[in-house]
Scaffold this motif. Structure first.
Motif, PDB file in Angstrom:
ATOM      1  N   SER A 197       0.815  -1.211   0.000  1.00  0.00           N
ATOM      2  CA  SER A 197       0.000   0.000   0.000  1.00  0.00           C
ATOM      3  C   SER A 197       0.850   1.262   0.000  1.00  0.00           C
ATOM      4  N   ILE A 198       2.094   1.132   0.459  1.00  0.00           N
ATOM      5  CA  ILE A 198       2.969   2.311   0.472  1.00  0.00           C
ATOM      6  C   ILE A 198       3.165   2.845  -0.951  1.00  0.00           C
ATOM      7  N   ALA A 199       3.151   1.922  -1.930  1.00  0.00           N
ATOM      8  CA  ALA A 199       3.297   2.344  -3.332  1.00  0.00           C
ATOM      9  C   ALA A 199       2.220   3.357  -3.701  1.00  0.00           C
ATOM     10  N   ASP A 200       0.996   3.121  -3.252  1.00  0.00           N
ATOM     11  CA  ASP A 200      -0.095   4.040  -3.565  1.00  0.00           C
ATOM     12  C   ASP A 200       0.057   5.359  -2.828  1.00  0.00           C
ATOM     13  N   LYS A 201       0.556   5.283  -1.590  1.00  0.00           N
ATOM     14  CA  LYS A 201       0.729   6.519  -0.825  1.00  0.00           C
ATOM     15  C   LYS A 201       1.829   7.382  -1.440  1.00  0.00           C
ATOM     16  N   VAL A 202       2.893   6.731  -1.831  1.00  0.00           N
ATOM     17  CA  VAL A 202       4.017   7.476  -2.424  1.00  0.00           C
ATOM     18  C   VAL A 202       3.579   8.150  -3.716  1.00  0.00           C
ATOM     19  N   LEU A 203       2.728   7.471  -4.448  1.00  0.00           N
ATOM     20  CA  LEU A 203       2.269   8.005  -5.725  1.00  0.00           C
ATOM     21  C   LEU A 203       1.554   9.340  -5.574  1.00  0.00           C
ATOM     22  N   LEU A 204       1.041   9.587  -4.376  1.00  0.00           N
ATOM     23  CA  LEU A 204       0.337  10.840  -4.141  1.00  0.00           C
ATOM     24  C   LEU A 204       1.276  12.035  -3.974  1.00  0.00           C
ATOM     25  N   LEU A 205       2.558  11.742  -3.713  1.00  0.00           N
ATOM     26  CA  LEU A 205       3.516  12.849  -3.534  1.00  0.00           C
ATOM     27  C   LEU A 205       3.696  13.610  -4.844  1.00  0.00           C
ATOM     28  N   ASP A 206       3.851  14.933  -4.728  1.00  0.00           N
ATOM     29  CA  ASP A 206       4.076  15.756  -5.927  1.00  0.00           C
ATOM     30  C   ASP A 206       5.359  15.329  -6.613  1.00  0.00           C
ATOM     31  N   GLY A 207       5.305  15.181  -7.905  1.00  0.00           N
ATOM     32  CA  GLY A 207       6.522  14.885  -8.659  1.00  0.00           C
ATOM     33  C   GLY A 207       6.754  13.403  -8.881  1.00  0.00           C
ATOM     34  N   VAL A 208       6.073  12.534  -8.142  1.00  0.00           N
ATOM     35  CA  VAL A 208       6.246  11.100  -8.369  1.00  0.00           C
ATOM     36  C   VAL A 208       5.410  10.699  -9.580  1.00  0.00           C
ATOM     37  N   GLN A 209       6.065  10.065 -10.539  1.00  0.00           N
ATOM     38  CA  GLN A 209       5.380   9.746 -11.779  1.00  0.00           C
ATOM     39  C   GLN A 209       4.728   8.374 -11.718  1.00  0.00           C
ATOM     40  N   ASN A 210       5.416   7.457 -11.069  1.00  0.00           N
ATOM     41  CA  ASN A 210       4.944   6.079 -11.065  1.00  0.00           C
ATOM     42  C   ASN A 210       5.565   5.350  -9.882  1.00  0.00           C
ATOM     43  N   SER A 211       4.852   4.355  -9.381  1.00  0.00           N
ATOM     44  CA  SER A 211       5.447   3.562  -8.303  1.00  0.00           C
ATOM     45  C   SER A 211       4.925   2.147  -8.422  1.00  0.00           C
ATOM     46  N   GLU A 212       5.737   1.217  -7.933  1.00  0.00           N
ATOM     47  CA  GLU A 212       5.337  -0.182  -8.046  1.00  0.00           C
ATOM     48  C   GLU A 212       5.832  -0.943  -6.820  1.00  0.00           C
ATOM     49  N   ALA A 213       4.924  -1.739  -6.241  1.00  0.00           N
ATOM     50  CA  ALA A 213       5.342  -2.643  -5.164  1.00  0.00           C
ATOM     51  C   ALA A 213       5.902  -3.883  -5.824  1.00  0.00           C
ATOM     52  N   ARG A 214       7.224  -4.085  -5.730  1.00  0.00           N
ATOM     53  CA  ARG A 214       7.840  -5.162  -6.508  1.00  0.00           C
ATOM     54  C   ARG A 214       7.937  -6.446  -5.694  1.00  0.00           C
ATOM     55  N   VAL A 215       7.640  -7.536  -6.356  1.00  0.00           N
ATOM     56  CA  VAL A 215       7.800  -8.846  -5.731  1.00  0.00           C
ATOM     57  C   VAL A 215       8.762  -9.635  -6.604  1.00  0.00           C
ATOM     58  N   TYR A 216       9.942  -9.868  -6.083  1.00  0.00           N
ATOM     59  CA  TYR A 216      10.941 -10.603  -6.858  1.00  0.00           C
ATOM     60  C   TYR A 216      11.971 -11.169  -5.893  1.00  0.00           C
ATOM     61  N   ASP A 264      10.078  -4.568  -2.253  1.00  0.00           N
ATOM     62  CA  ASP A 264      10.432  -3.159  -2.117  1.00  0.00           C
ATOM     63  C   ASP A 264       9.470  -2.325  -2.955  1.00  0.00           C
ATOM     64  N   ILE A 265       9.619  -1.007  -2.854  1.00  0.00           N
ATOM     65  CA  ILE A 265       8.787  -0.114  -3.660  1.00  0.00           C
ATOM     66  C   ILE A 265       9.704   0.607  -4.643  1.00  0.00           C
ATOM     67  N   ALA A 266       9.389   0.482  -5.938  1.00  0.00           N
ATOM     68  CA  ALA A 266      10.163   1.190  -6.951  1.00  0.00           C
ATOM     69  C   ALA A 266       9.417   2.460  -7.314  1.00  0.00           C
ATOM     70  N   ILE A 267      10.153   3.555  -7.424  1.00  0.00           N
ATOM     71  CA  ILE A 267       9.520   4.858  -7.648  1.00  0.00           C
ATOM     72  C   ILE A 267      10.216   5.562  -8.805  1.00  0.00           C
ATOM     73  N   ASP A 268       9.435   6.043  -9.775  1.00  0.00           N
ATOM     74  CA  ASP A 268       9.997   6.886 -10.830  1.00  0.00           C
ATOM     75  C   ASP A 268       9.555   8.325 -10.608  1.00  0.00           C
ATOM     76  N   VAL A 269      10.480   9.234 -10.842  1.00  0.00           N
ATOM     77  CA  VAL A 269      10.216  10.644 -10.616  1.00  0.00           C
ATOM     78  C   VAL A 269      10.185  11.336 -11.979  1.00  0.00           C
ATOM     79  N   ALA A 270       9.211  12.254 -12.146  1.00  0.00           N
ATOM     80  CA  ALA A 270       9.031  12.885 -13.457  1.00  0.00           C
ATOM     81  C   ALA A 270      10.245  13.708 -13.845  1.00  0.00           C
ATOM     82  N   ASN A 271      10.753  14.495 -12.919  1.00  0.00           N
ATOM     83  CA  ASN A 271      11.820  15.423 -13.221  1.00  0.00           C
ATOM     84  C   ASN A 271      13.086  15.006 -12.471  1.00  0.00           C
ATOM     85  N   ALA A 272      14.128  14.693 -13.222  1.00  0.00           N
ATOM     86  CA  ALA A 272      15.344  14.162 -12.615  1.00  0.00           C
ATOM     87  C   ALA A 272      15.914  15.078 -11.524  1.00  0.00           C
ATOM     88  N   ASP A 273      15.691  16.391 -11.680  1.00  0.00           N
ATOM     89  CA  ASP A 273      16.213  17.335 -10.681  1.00  0.00           C
ATOM     90  C   ASP A 273      15.547  17.177  -9.323  1.00  0.00           C
TER      91      ASP A 273
END
Ligand code: ADP
Ligand code: MG
Lengths: 391, 218
Positions: free
Chosen positions: A78-97, A208-217
């Motif tokens: 569920s943290i993946a969904d919460k993180v996704l709400l942060l400004d600037g976060v483009q995508n997030s995924e709860a990874r199982v591997y 873990d949770i993988a997070i992509d950010v829209a703007n590299a800065d």
């Protein structure tokens, strides 16, 4: 008449090289071996550098890991969904591997869990998911994994042993080719729900949770925010990983630095020997040439040809040897030194590419320097009065 | 044709090799410079060839002020006008006869046919045809000197300068060499020979014998 190349002068230069056959053969061998050694190392290290950079490019910008008593543990999806709400976060995924130890083969199988209804952060997995549709109890296997499993007669399915000792049977429904964006060998792709069962994760848990950010800065800023939100967790940045791998790599190059120093030392001894002057016979020869009508420029041209023939052929031979060694023979020995303890590029095969930077670097470090070392001492003599030199 | 005007040559260390020499040589003339070792003969030849510069005075060849030419032009002048023969032959020992003879022509980048033509003329004239591919260091002294003359002759020079050409030859070979000179005179070349070999002193084709002593002409 050919204005640009004087072939008589050229053949005089070839003759001069032949007159000092053994010395010149020695110089040729040393130079081409040095060029081959340096070129091979540069070819290989630059190829690997770009390889792990392409690989790291496919990583998520940020990875969030849960820690218990300093050891990685599972994290709530569920943290993946919460993180996704942060400004600037483009995508997030709860990874199982994770990796599964296949004890009969004494090898690890790398399991990657996917969700058919949400795109993965891994581009490679997304491509796979366009081609295949997985159901419960089905998996895709990489070519490497397929070969390994077939060896143990698992041709259509595989039985995973769960932590309680019971078996989880998974059907093999397709194979795919490993590539440099998915470097782990023996990869198996299945639904996250199946992967959870094999790793004994509870519903709603992830590795873990993988997070992509829209703007590299903004990566660092967002990472800090996540750290504040989840102070007990570990935040790993892609760029930190890049630096970490680069450091491992640089350590290895430090080892090679020693070789380079030895190589250049040898080369400069040759250069120094040439610059330290001509013997009396050679001096007299230049005097004679001037007395019979050779201009300073003619003498220097002859020397230029001499130096160029030797150093160019040594350079080209060295580069040729390096190409054969690295790309045809796959760099035995050298590759092991580079790959030792270097897990990132486990099933790395060297891709052919022309490393122009290395070619240019080695060219300028060898050919013009050698030519200058050949021409300069003769130039000093040729500009003296010829009758002085002939005495 | 060749004029030395009040020429002096002083080497580093203060040795005055030539001291106020004024001399002239006519076209097609054969002149012997005689004098003891150290009298200044070689220095004079070297100035005429433009191989070195006088400390004072002027060297003029065909209205050209040789002593004032920059090295590049002095060499150009030498290439077109002068053939030199040395006591020590100054051949390149590891090269063949043919390669040595052709050496003065290398920078000219002539056509192959022209080169062959000139080469075979010299090989015939100086009796070296069957030695043409032999390395010079394997030749006898006489053959080496013939090779040196052929080399001096190949650019068809107006002036031949020979510095003690027979010093390393026995009498028979020296006489042979003298015959070669006679032949070159018939080709209308101006020839200056520095020597203390008495064989040269009363030859029919020598026009003048000049004695040099302590850098002066007697
Ligand atoms: N390059 C030189 N440097 C210093 N002294 C020289 C040089 N060339 C000749 N000499 C000196 O000049 C004098 C004349 O020498 P040279 O012209 O060779 O005489 P010769 O040919 O008659 O023997 C000699 O004393 C000789 O030692
Ligand atoms: Mg002398």
């Amino acid at each position: 008449m050919n204005r640009f190349i004087n072939f008589y002068l050229l053949s005089y230069s070839v003759g001069s090289l032949k007159r000092e056959k053994y010395k010149n053969i020695f110089v040729f061998l040393v130079m081409s071996l040095l060029v081959a050694l340096l070129a091979s190392t540069f070819f290989l290290s630059n190829a690997m550098k770009s390889e792990y950079n392409t690989l790291i490019d496919t990583y998520p910008d940020i990875v969030l890991q849960n820690q218990k008593a300093g050891v990685n543990s599972t994290i709530a999806s569920s943290i993946a969904d919460k993180v996704l709400l942060l400004d600037g976060v483009q995508n997030s995924e709860a990874r199982v591997y994770g990796s599964y130890y296949f004890n009969r083969a004494d090898r690890k199988l790398n399991i990657v869990g996917i969700n058919m209804f949400a795109p993965s952060l891994s581009p490679f997995i997304n491509i796979l998911m366009k081609k295949y549709s997985l159901d419960d109890g089905q998996m895709l296997v990489s070519r490497g994994a397929k070969a390994l499993l077939s060896k143990y007669y698992y041709k259509e399915y595989f039985n995973f042993v769960k932590s309680d000792g019971s078996l989880k049977k998974m059907q093999i429904v397709g194979t795919f080719q490993e590539n440099n964006k998915l470097p782990q060998p023996n990869t198996l792709v299945m639904l996250k729900s199946d992967a959870r069962k094999i790793f004994d994760y509870k519903e709603g848990e992830a590795r873990d949770i993988a997070i992509d950010v829209a703007n590299a800065d903004e990566v660092a800023f967002i990472a800090r925010k996540i750290e504040q939100l989840y102070p007990s967790m570990k935040v790993i940045l892609k760029e930190d990983l890049r630096v970490k791998y680069e450091n491992i790599y640089n350590l290895r190059s430090g080892f090679f630095l020693t070789i380079f120093i030895i190589a250049f030392f040898t080369f400069f001894i040759i250069i120094y020997d040439k610059l330290s002057g001509l013997n009396s016979e050679k001096r007299r020869e230049i005097g004679v040439l001037k007395a019979i009508g050779w201009r300073v420029g003619d003498v220097l041209n002859a020397k230029l040809y001499e130096g160029a023939i030797l150093s160019l052929s040594a350079y080209l031979t060295g580069i040729f040897l390096a190409f054969v060694y690295v790309y045809l023979l796959d760099a035995p020995l050298l590759k092991n030194i580079f790959l030792n303890n270097y897990n990132l590029l486990k099933n790395y095969t060297i891709n052919f590419s022309v490393d122009y930077e290395t070619l240019a670097l080695l060219f300028f470090l060898s050919v013009p320097i050698y030519i200058a070392a050949t021409v300069i001492p003769s130039w000093k003599i040729a500009t003296l009065d010829a009758d002085e030199v002939m005495r | 044709m060749i004029e030395l005007l009040n020429v002096s040559k002083e080497y580093e260390g203060g040795v005055k090799a030539l001291d106020g020499i004024t001399l002239s040589f006519g076209e097609g003339e054969v002149v012997v410079l005689k004098g003891m070792s150290g009298s200044g003969k070689s220095s004079m030849l070297s100035l005429i060839a433009g191989l070195s510069k006088p400390t004072e005075g002027e060297v003029i060849v065909d209205t050209k002020h040789i002593s004032k030419l920059a090295d590049h032009f002095a060499t150009g002048f030498r290439r077109e006008n002068i053939g030199m023969i040395f006591q020590k032959y100054n051949l390149i020992a590891d090269l063949s006869v043919k390669e040595n003879i052709l050496l003065p022509l290398v920078p000219l980048n002539l056509k192959g046919g022209e080169l062959e033509k000139r080469l075979s003329k010299e090989l015939k004239q100086f009796n070296l045809l069957d030695k043409k591919d032999t390395q010079v260091k394997k030749l006898s002294g006489g053959e080496q000197q013939r090779c040196a003359i052929a080399r001096a002759n190949i650019n068809n020079p107006k002036i031949i300068l020979a510095d003690e050409p027979t010093a390393n030859l026995d009498e028979k070979l020296s006489l042979e060499f003298i015959e070669s000179l006679r032949e070159m005179k018939s080709e209308k070349r101006t020839i200056i020979i520095s020597t203390h070999d008495p064989l040269f002193f009363d030859l029919d084709f020598v026009d003048r014998v000049i004695e040099v002593r302590h850098g002066k002409v007697l």
